[in-house]
Design a protein around this motif. Structure first.
Motif, PDB file in Angstrom:
ATOM      1  N   LYS A  34      47.058  32.465  45.615  1.00  0.00           N
ATOM      2  CA  LYS A  34      46.315  33.408  44.794  1.00  0.00           C
ATOM      3  C   LYS A  34      45.876  32.696  43.512  1.00  0.00           C
ATOM      4  O   LYS A  34      46.480  31.690  43.096  1.00  0.00           O
ATOM      5  CB  LYS A  34      47.160  34.631  44.444  1.00  0.00           C
ATOM      6  N   GLU A 107      51.583  36.534  50.441  1.00  0.00           N
ATOM      7  CA  GLU A 107      50.567  36.916  49.467  1.00  0.00           C
ATOM      8  C   GLU A 107      51.161  37.775  48.365  1.00  0.00           C
ATOM      9  O   GLU A 107      50.791  37.652  47.188  1.00  0.00           O
ATOM     10  CB  GLU A 107      49.433  37.683  50.164  1.00  0.00           C
ATOM     11  N   MET A 111      50.928  37.044  44.424  1.00  0.00           N
ATOM     12  CA  MET A 111      50.314  37.983  43.478  1.00  0.00           C
ATOM     13  C   MET A 111      51.278  38.332  42.350  1.00  0.00           C
ATOM     14  O   MET A 111      50.880  38.432  41.185  1.00  0.00           O
ATOM     15  CB  MET A 111      49.868  39.249  44.219  1.00  0.00           C
ATOM     16  N   LEU A 254      44.067  30.884  51.650  1.00  0.00           N
ATOM     17  CA  LEU A 254      43.600  31.625  50.479  1.00  0.00           C
ATOM     18  C   LEU A 254      42.395  32.469  50.862  1.00  0.00           C
ATOM     19  O   LEU A 254      41.369  31.948  51.298  1.00  0.00           O
ATOM     20  CB  LEU A 254      43.217  30.666  49.341  1.00  0.00           C
ATOM     21  N   TRP A 256      40.118  35.811  49.305  1.00  0.00           N
ATOM     22  CA  TRP A 256      39.897  36.774  48.233  1.00  0.00           C
ATOM     23  C   TRP A 256      39.938  38.193  48.784  1.00  0.00           C
ATOM     24  O   TRP A 256      39.534  38.453  49.922  1.00  0.00           O
ATOM     25  CB  TRP A 256      38.541  36.536  47.586  1.00  0.00           C
TER      26      TRP A 256
END
Length: 739
Positions: A34, A107, A111, A254, A256
């Motif tokens: 991230k 993830e 984050m 990765l 988005w």
């Protein structure tokens, strides 16, 4: 040859889910990454504290500017000005700048770690909009102009003049696939990246330059790409993937989120200005003048081409002897300016065609008649030198009247008036451009052709498959050029270590560039085969290869493929050629042009201001349609995309922060908004002499004309020019003095 396939070659892969995109690549031991984004639109980073984030269980590593030994600057074409990561003591210039990269087991952990990175910063004065830049007397980062003729003489000839302000906002590409990818490192230390892009060659160069890595150590493979529309030329997750993989020596994923994709990706240009048009008593264009301004973003990116495109689009396919159009773009804290399908021409065309419709009305002339009186028609009128670009018509004629007549015949008559409804018809036309050979970012795009012992063929091309259908086009051109079945052709695409380099996939060039190179490669392959056959037959007699056999000058078959294949196998020979199609050395930038016409009918509700598009008809001088499903899909899709730009789309920023970071806030057309009749007509037979089988580019061209035709139709319905986009029902009601 067997009958060619009518459907797209990637259709089955996509509907069954077999097609793999960048985010679909993974391994069980990979890390999830991230990005920690800038804390303010314009600020100086004083301190980056990663200690708390690094202590979170499951966090494998955090990468910052200190881990980059190279120049750290990426860019487009020849300007490298955007940092991969902003470090301590350096400035963030918009909220899309990255501060740090976190890699973790999941993830969710990544984050959480991003939220625990503490950044001490000093906020700096920000120039957020072009309006602010003008008010503060900032210097433009880009200035462009088109000037010709005698403006004083032109205005003296004007029987009527119209002058309008316009405003076109930033736009989002809204591709279905968010930016995402995967990178791994092999036993040789080569980093292999799987990620969508429209320009693998430029991306690889920019990444390796910024990070100071050898090209041979960054193996970039582009899988299927879920749409781009110009928005995937610029770098997104790619340098982060390579950097993480190199520093941590682990495979990394990765992707988005949709919100990150919309908020942090590049944007369609937004400009505003005041444009003035004059017509003489006969309806001829005698003067066109104005200036545009726009936000160039935090870094230069594509601002220059976008500014050029808006200005060039205003001239259209019309004789305009006296022109003075200038434009300026300014550095702002808004997103980078990327390419967007038509690279500005759509906006310029919309403004000009609206003014032309208004001027015709003011003169008391039919708007279609005014257009026909001003159309370019001869090769001499169409072709002109405008440094540094050379435009070529490449076809025997310029059938713009014929295209408009095709649209009118298909459109029929407007509906009969109904209470509470206003009906209008709009027309537009364009001198639509497509890259042929030389552009300012590459000179030709080579292909490699390899033939196996059974006669099957692989075509290696650096162009990517974004859904536009380049795979089917390449397959069909190769099959025709080699006189074989399409089933024998395999197209391998976009891999820096497997395929030749290619120019950027854009400007409607793929069919022309890859097609010409394939035809050259096919001819070279036939020559190679015949030379090897001569060696096997121990003869100097000239041979011809066709239908998987060799013939002498009398047309007698002297060698069949089965026997020839055994010989090649025994010799351990390699049947491979490389060919490219290049322009003249003296020509810096070369484009072909072809006409397109459009007719649009709308219904405007007198009470709600709602605009209902009844039909949009496009007619395109295509020369030759290579793959009809792909061609039709390009035209119909571009029509709906341009419709959205005119009627509903607006990427909003406030004080350097995105206000529309999701598809709930940034509205795009849905199935409910598509015109009842959306039709693509193709004029064939007027082929371009330097294009594959005469086929011309077409992917972006309906973008030029759709918004312009909608605008003209609305003017015809309510007699008001609508040039402050998007044209919402509220703006329609206000124009009709309903509130």
């Amino acid at each position: 040859m067997s009958e060619v396939k009518a459907f797209r070659l990637d259709a089955v892969d996509k509907v069954t889910g077999r097609a793999k995109y960048g985010a679909d690549y993974y391994d069980p031991h990979m890390l999830y990454a991230k990005v920690c984004w800038a804390p303010a639109p314009h600020c100086r980073i004083n301190k980056i504290d990663i200690s708390e984030a690094k202590a979170i269980p499951g966090v494998y590593g955090i990468v910052t500017r200190k881990d980059i030994t190279g120049p750290n600057l990426t860019g487009v074409f020849t300007v490298f000005d955007r940092p991969v990561l902003v470090g301590e003591g350096e400035e963030c210039k918009f909220v899309q700048d990255a501060i740090a990269l976190v890699a973790a087991d999941t993830e969710e952990i990544a984050m959480e770690a991003v939220r625990k990175i503490h950044v001490d910063y000093t906020e700096l004065h920000g120039v957020h909009t072009a309006e602010q830049a003008l008010a503060e007397h900032c210097e433009p980062c880009v200035e462009r102009s088109v000037q010709r003729g005698d403006m004083a003489k032109g205005w003296a000839q004007a029987a009527v003049t119209v002058e309008e302000d316009y405003y076109i906002p930033l736009g989002e590409h809204s591709y279905i696939e968010p930016e995402g990818g995967y990178a791994c490192i092999d036993e040789s230390g080569v980093i292999k990246v799987y990620c969508g892009t429209q320009d693998q060659t430029m991306n690889q160069r920019s990444i390796c330059r910024a990070l100071d890595y050898p090209f041979s150590k960054v193996h970039y493979h582009v899988p299927y790409v879920g749409g781009g529309f110009g928005g995937k030329h610029l770098l997104t997750v790619q340098p982060y993937l390579v950097l993480l993989c190199a520093v941590l020596q682990r495979s990394v994923h990765l992707t988005w989120t949709r919100e990150e994709s919309i908020a942090f990706s590049c944007k369609k240009q937004g400009t505003f200005g005041r444009i003035k048009l004059g017509l003489d008593k006969d309806g001829k264009i005698c003067a066109l003048e104005g200036h545009i301004d726009g936000a160039g973003g935090a870094y230069l990116a594509n601002s220059g081409d976008n500014c050029n495109g808006v200005i060039a689009g205003m001239a259209g396919p019309y004789l305009a002897p006296n022109v003075n159009l200038t434009g300026s773009m300014y550095y702002t804290t808004s997103p980078e300016q990327g390419a967007f399908r038509s690279v500005g021409a759509m906006d310029g065309c919309t403004v000009f065609e609206t003014l032309l419709t208004e001027a015709a009305d003011k003169l008391g002339m039919d708007q279609l008649e005014v257009r026909k009186r001003n159309f370019l028609r001869t090769k001499e009128e169409v072709e002109h030198c405008s440094e540094p670009c050379f435009i070529r018509m490449n076809s025997p004629r310029w059938p713009i009247d014929e295209l408009m007549d095709m649209c009118l015949k298909e459109a029929g008559k407007l509906p009969s008036p109904k209470p509470g409804k206003h009906y209008g018809r709009g027309y537009s036309a364009a001198k639509a451009a497509y890259a042929t050979r030389n552009t300012d970012w590459h000179s030709g795009s080579p292909v490699q052709m390899h033939m196996f012992m059974d006669g099957s063929i692989t075509v290696h091309t650096g162009f990517e498959e974004l859904g536009q259908g380049v795979t089917g086009v390449a397959t069909r051109i190769c099959a025709q050029a080699m006189d074989t079945d399409e089933d024998k052709i395999t197209v391998l695409r976009s891999d820096t270590h497997v395929t030749p380099p290619a120019g950027a996939l854009g400007f409607s060039q793929a069919t022309v560039s890859v097609g010409n190179s394939i035809i050259r490669a096919a001819n070279l392959m036939k020559e190679t085969l015949c030379k090897k056959a001569q060696t096997y037959l121990e003869t100097d007699e000239e041979l011809t290869f066709k239908g998987y056999a060799f013939y002498d000058k009398n047309g007698k078959c002297v060698l069949d493929w089965e026997e020839f294949g055994k010989y090649i196998f025994a010799q351990v020979d390699y049947l491979s050629v490389v060919a490219r199609d290049r322009g003249d050395k003296e020509t810096a930038i070369e484009y072909g042009v072809t006409p397109i016409a459009c007719v649009c009918d709308v219904e405007v509700d007198d009470e709600t201001g709602e605009v209902k598009i009844l039909q949009i008809i496009h007619a395109h001088d295509s020369g030759k349609v290579i793959h009809e499903p792909s061609a039709r899909g390009q035209v119909l899709g571009a029509t709906v995309m341009s419709q959205g730009c005119y009627l509903m789309e607006e990427f909003k920023m406030r004080d350097g922060y995105p206000e529309t970071p999701s598809l709930a806030q940034y509205l795009i057309p849905t199935a409910m908004d598509i015109p009842e009749k959306n039709t693509a007509l193709f004029l064939e037979g007027n082929g371009a002499d330097d294009c594959p089988f005469g086929a011309k580019g077409l992917g972006e061209h309906p973008m030029y004309t759709t918004g312009a035709a909608i605008s003209g139709a609305i003017y015809d319905a309510i007699k008001k020019p609508m040039l402050h986009l998007p044209v919402t029902p509220e703006k329609i009601l206000k124009a009709m003095n309903k509130f």
